[in-house]
Design a protein around this motif. Structure first.
Motif, PDB file in Angstrom:
ATOM      1  N   HIS A  81       0.895  -1.170  -0.024  1.00 27.66           N
ATOM      2  CA  HIS A  81      -0.040   0.052  -0.028  1.00 27.66           C
ATOM      3  C   HIS A  81       0.732   1.253   0.063  1.00 27.66           C
ATOM      4  O   HIS A  81       1.839   1.497   0.689  1.00 27.66           O
ATOM      5  N   HIS A  82       0.210   2.353  -0.820  1.00 28.43           N
ATOM      6  CA  HIS A  82       1.230   3.453  -0.912  1.00 28.43           C
ATOM      7  C   HIS A  82       0.297   4.724  -0.593  1.00 28.43           C
ATOM      8  O   HIS A  82      -1.017   4.597  -0.902  1.00 28.43           O
ATOM      9  N   LEU A  83       0.598   5.539   0.163  1.00 31.79           N
ATOM     10  CA  LEU A  83      -0.022   6.898   0.373  1.00 31.79           C
ATOM     11  C   LEU A  83       0.100   7.865  -0.715  1.00 31.79           C
ATOM     12  O   LEU A  83       1.264   8.409  -0.999  1.00 31.79           O
ATOM     13  N   ALA A  84      -0.739   8.048  -1.591  1.00 28.18           N
ATOM     14  CA  ALA A  84      -0.841   9.180  -2.368  1.00 28.18           C
ATOM     15  C   ALA A  84      -1.154  10.516  -1.914  1.00 28.18           C
ATOM     16  O   ALA A  84      -2.287  10.726  -1.212  1.00 28.18           O
ATOM     17  N   ALA A  85      -0.428  11.595  -2.310  1.00 19.90           N
ATOM     18  CA  ALA A  85      -0.576  12.888  -1.712  1.00 19.90           C
ATOM     19  C   ALA A  85      -0.090  13.813  -2.702  1.00 19.90           C
ATOM     20  O   ALA A  85       0.979  13.736  -3.178  1.00 19.90           O
TER      21      ALA A  85
END
Length: 264
Positions: A81-85
């Motif tokens: 899982h990756h945090l997109a921002a």
């Protein structure tokens, strides 16, 4: 035959299905709609059934209990899982995440202290972020690429060993030799002292290994449960199954083998 999977585009289901089946896939909005399509004979399906962090997928288990579909294969998908921002993650107004994804990434998301809003899928999280310039989303690599989202922090899952087990489902059982695992749905006829011990003893006496057992509400009242059991195919498993049928109601959910996933 077309393979029905959970959409929209960019889910882990989509990534896995593309590796296994190529382009012959159909995106559907819910796991239940996939199982209904498979039960009608219009498609094969690929659905998540359990995760190493969050446990069993309730919608899949309920669908297997309700509809006459069988498992014809299984595949394991490492989950990253990756945090997109678009900026500093700590300054986000909201982060979109699927409930199971939230659970699997609870440590880092908890440290950020940003409100987490749940969505219906990882791809839906990506779509929601697109509509809000101050939002972030927890997404897989495929979703970030498809929807053009910048990844601010990679690998935010709690465990590096995070894995989701998927099952291929069909309206007809798998044919041919080579099955290594079988799944059963066990519905006890009565609630009595020693029932679970008796069920487990059927397999223990024959040294048949259970790879998974999970209870789910029977929906017939509090304290009434059904059991999903996965067993390794070995000497004695057929006899164990037949003995189990003398004390409970048993539905065979299929025998199958593990599918090799290209690129993993």
């Amino acid at each position: 035959m077309t393979v029905a999977i959970l959409g929209p585009a960019g889910t882990f289901s989509h990534d896995l299905a593309a590796r296994l089946y190529g382009d012959d896939i159909e995106l559907l909005p819910t796991i239940r709609s996939i199982i209904e399509r498979v039960a009608s004979g219009a498609a094969t399906g690929l659905v998540p059934i359990e995760n190493s962090e969050a446990g069993g997928v309730g919608e899949t288990l309920q669908g297997l209990a309700e509809f006459g579909v069988v498992i014809t294969g299984e595949a394991y998908m490492p989950v990253r899982h990756h945090l997109a921002a678009r900026g500093d993650p700590a300054r986000l107004s909201v982060i979109y995440a699927h409930p199971q994804t939230h659970e699997q990434c609870s440590i880092i998301l908890g440290r950020l202290g940003v409100e987490v809003v749940h969505t219906s899928s990882n791809a839906a999280s990506a779509v929601a972020m697109q509509r809000d310039e101050h939002a972030g989303a927890v997404v897989p690599e495929m979703a970030a690429t498809i929807y053009g989202l910048p990844v601010a922090v990679r690998d935010i899952q709690n465990s590096r060993e995070n894995t989701t087990r998927f099952v291929e489902i069909s309206a007809a059982p798998r044919e041919g030799p080579g099955c290594t695992k079988c799944s059963l749905l066990v519905d006890p006829d009565a609630d009595r002292v020693g029932l679970l011990a008796d069920i487990l003893g059927v397999f223990a006496r024959r040294r048949v290994n259970l790879t998974r057992i999970e209870s789910r509400p029977s929906r017939r009242g509090i304290g009434r449960y059904i059991f999903f059991i996965d067993i390794e195919v070995s000497d004695g498993w057929q006899e164990a199954k037949e003995e189990l049928k003398t004390m409970t109601t048993v539905r065979e959910l299929g025998c199958y083998t593990r599918m090799e996933v290209p690129g993993i």
